[in-house]
Design a protein around this motif. Structure first.
Motif, short mmCIF file in Angstrom:
data_model
loop_
_atom_site.label_atom_id
_atom_site.label_comp_id
_atom_site.label_asym_id
_atom_site.label_seq_id
_atom_site.Cartn_x
_atom_site.Cartn_y
_atom_site.Cartn_z
N ASP A 14 0.60 -0.79 -0.19
CA ASP A 14 -0.09 -0.02 0.01
C ASP A 14 0.94 1.31 0.22
O ASP A 14 0.66 2.06 -0.60
N ASP A 15 1.77 1.15 1.48
CA ASP A 15 3.02 2.33 0.90
C ASP A 15 3.53 2.30 -0.17
O ASP A 15 3.65 3.65 -0.76
N GLU A 17 2.54 1.67 -3.35
CA GLU A 17 1.57 2.31 -4.28
C GLU A 17 1.61 3.08 -4.27
O GLU A 17 1.56 4.40 -4.95
N LEU A 18 1.39 3.78 -3.05
CA LEU A 18 1.00 5.58 -2.58
C LEU A 18 1.74 6.11 -2.67
O LEU A 18 1.93 7.73 -2.94
N ARG A 21 2.51 6.78 -6.65
CA ARG A 21 1.71 7.89 -6.94
C ARG A 21 1.90 9.56 -6.82
O ARG A 21 1.75 9.98 -7.73
N LYS A 25 2.57 12.08 -9.08
CA LYS A 25 1.95 13.50 -9.17
C LYS A 25 2.64 14.69 -9.31
O LYS A 25 2.57 15.59 -9.62
N PHE A 122 -2.74 11.86 3.78
CA PHE A 122 -2.79 11.34 2.11
C PHE A 122 -1.87 12.37 1.36
O PHE A 122 -0.49 12.46 1.01
#
Lengths: 145, 507
Positions: A14-15, A17-18, A21, A25, A122
């Motif tokens: 999860d971390d 992927e975040l 991302r 961005k 986030f």
């Protein structure tokens, strides 16, 4: 000059992927290698194990290192990196959920270049990771070989 | 007399007896001798006077008629008196007309002297007037042996024999007396020696007489009885003491044992506590790492959904994602606060001199920085200092001033005052605000974790801040309390030292 490489040491997908991302961005287009535990991180930088045969001259411009890792913890990875002349100058940013003073102290004592907490919120997280990418990829000069 | 102070009592007694006898004898004999010699001399003189008188009477006719032959015959008769050494007759004119001497070489006085006799050496010499019809017709001269020397010698001989016999008798007679005196004394002495050697105070000296020695024996026995009694008491008290000492020893042993037990129990508890602490730290670490990871994922992916497909969602569904994010962020804050609470409970308390005024101003400045739009009048007293752990005190101030900041959010003119009251026993700091305040009826719940007196809509918070403050203050040995009225603001007081300095332990 080859494109700068980021090594992300992170066991939580999860971390991972975040983080990816957030970097995307922030328009960071550099290559990002991911190691999912401490042992793999060391295999990567020393081009051994599953990373045997990797071009060892191409070292990461920065390592984003989580502390709570399976097999080999972040502190141990940091110590091993600093103990080897081939990796002792690679910038290491500790990127962790921990806000313990003990972790901060140990990290800096072991030779971390920076210590950044992963915020739960986030937008703050994305902001922090984006700034890290910008800083280490664009502003910071890597040590000469 | 030195021998009187040496030797045995027996010898001393004997000496005294013999000396006394000797003295008595010498005195008696001296008196007798003096008396006898006086008698002897007087009788000797009288005898000689009578002899001269007789000779004078017998020679009176011859003297009257100057008959020398007759006179010579009368004088010659004295040869039958062997005591008389010499004699002579003088006529009225003082001429010697007849003489007799046992020793032919004897001389005579040329002229007669006056009447009377005297001692001359070992002789008695004298003259006697011959009176007839009141007329002196001549003088008789006589010289005779005195015999004093012989008499003295005789006396001395007898005296020596008498003294010797008397002393012998005294000696023999005094033996039983001595024995009578010394035997009871020796008996007492033997008992005394035996008592000393055997420490047997039951022994008694035999009373052999009713005299002073008998009384001595009685006194000695009384003393022995007294000593025996005192010794028995002493021994009894010694036994008591011994028992007490051994009892005390046992008690001390018991105390040592209990202490050792206590110590081992303390060690056990300490190690248990240390283990619990270690577990707690491990738990907090886990919370800090692992609980926040999933939250970040929920929040992050909710945001990703909003970013990527938000516009495609129905209008009524889209806020759900925002709500999910708000909930995860509250959860994140809760975890943060819990971690802070556990952090102030852990670690060593490091007291140092802290500038409380400066610290309070920094805390207020941080709050202002975070909410620049707020208009709050913060008044901080000057030169407040405290002996405290700076990190913990800062956390306490952040919570208290932060609360004041938060609860004055709806006040028309927000005011916060941070000051101190210096009492005799301890100094008390206070944080005063003119904010929402609270009902004192719920004051008891103020400092318990997760207890909130206001709804989250009015004043957001996790209810852990004051619990953290209390933990910090308690770790310093101090106390925290509050005073308030709803709508009239609140004052939080806290001290960082015990009221009684003596009650300070360890920290």
């Amino acid at each position: 000059m080859a494109e700068k490489l980021i090594l992300l040491v992170e066991d939580n997908p999860d971390d991972e992927e975040l983080t990816m991302r957030a970097l995307r961005k922030a328009k960071i287009a550099n290559e990002i290698a991911v190691a999912r535990d401490g042992a793999e991180a060391l295999d990567f930088v020393f081009a051994r194990g599953i990373h045997a045969g990797r071009d060892v001259t191409r070292q990461p411009a920065v390592i984003l290192l989580d502390l709570n890792l399976p097999k080999l913890g972040g502190h141990e990875v940091l110590r091993e990196l600093r103990a080897d002349p081939r990796t002792q100058l690679i910038p290491v940013v500790v990127l962790t959920s921990s806000s313990e003073d003990e972790d901060k102290l140990r990290s800096y004592k072991s030779g971390a270049n920076s210590y950044v907490r992963k915020p739960v919120e986030f937008n703050s997280f994305a902001n922090a990771v984006g700034q890290l990418g910008m800083y280490w990829m664009l502003l910071n000069e890597t040590p000469p070989r | 007399m030195r021998f009187l102070f040496q030797g045995t009592l027996l010898q001393k007694l004997l000496g005294v007896v013999l000396l006394s006898a000797l003295a008595a004898l010498l005195l008696a004999m001296g008196a007798m001798l003096a008396y006898d010699l006086r008698q002897y001399r007087e009788s000797g003189f009288a005898d000689l006077a009578t002899q001269a008188e007789l000779l004078g009477r017998a020679s009176a006719p011859a003297l009257t008629f100057d008959d020398v032959r007759d006179a010579q015959e009368s004088v010659e008769l004295l040869r039958y008196r062997p005591r008389v050494q010499a004699a002579a007759l003088y006529n009225a004119r003082g001429k010697r007309i007849a003489s007799y001497a046992r020793d032919p070489a004897a001389t005579f006085p040329t002229l007669p002297e006056s009447d009377g006799f005297r001692v001359e050496g070992d002789s008695v010499v004298g003259f006697k007037r011959i009176v007839d019809d009141r007329e002196i017709i001549g003088t008789v001269y006589l010289r005779a042996d005195y015999g004093l020397h012989d008499r003295l010698l005789g006396y001395l001989g007898i005296g020596a024999v008498v003294i010797f016999a008397s002393l012998l008798a005294a000696y023999v007679l005094s033996r039983p007396l001595q024995r009578a005196l010394t035997r009871p004394l020796l008996a007492i002495t033997e008992v005394a020696i035996e008592v000393t050697e055997k420490r047997n105070f039951a022994l008694r000296a035999e009373k052999l007489s009713n005299d002073e020695i008998g009384r001595l024996a009685e006194a000695f026995n009384t003393m022995l009885a007294e000593i025996g009694r005192a010794t028995r008491e002493l021994e009894a008290s010694n036994r008591d003491l011994g028992r007490e000492v051994s009892e005390r020893g046992r008690a001390e042993e018991e105390i040592r044992r209990l202490n050792a037990e206590l110590e081992s129990r303390v060690k056990e508890r300490t190690s248990q506590l240390e283990y619990t602490n270690a577990e707690l730290e491990a738990f907090c670490y886990t919370v800090s790492h692992d609980l926040r990871g999933p939250l970040r994922a929920i929040d992050g992916f909710s945001q990703a959904l909003i970013d990527d497909v938000g516009d495609a969602l129905p209008a009524e569904t889209k806020p759900y994602l925002t709500r999910i994010r708000a909930a995860t962020q509250r959860m994140g804050q809760l975890i943060e606060d819990l971690l802070n609470l556990s952090r102030v409970s852990r670690g060593e308390l490091q007291r140092a001199d802290v500038d409380v005024s400066e610290m309070a101003r920094q805390v207020a400045a941080d709050l202002q920085l975070r909410e620049p739009e707020r208009q709050v009048e913060v008044k901080v007293w000057d030169s407040m200092r405290a002996d405290a752990d700076a990190r913990l005190l800062r956390a306490a101030l952040e919570n208290l001033v932060g609360n004041a900041w938060k609860f004055t959010g709806k006040a028309a003119r927000a005011e916060i005052e941070i000051g101190e009251m210096r009492g005799e026993l301890r100094r008390v700091f206070f944080v005063r605000d003119n904010g929402a305040g609270f009902d004192m009826a719920y004051a008891g719940k103020l400092f318990a974790a997760f207890q909130r007196l206001h709804s989250g809509n009015d004043y957001p918070g996790t209810g852990i801040g004051l619990a953290t403050v209390q933990r910090i203050v308690q770790r310093h040995g101090g106390r925290v309390w509050a005073d308030s009225k709803p709508g009239r603001g609140a004052v939080f007081y806290f001290s960082l030292e015990p009221a009684e300095p003596a009650a300070k332990f360890g920290t």
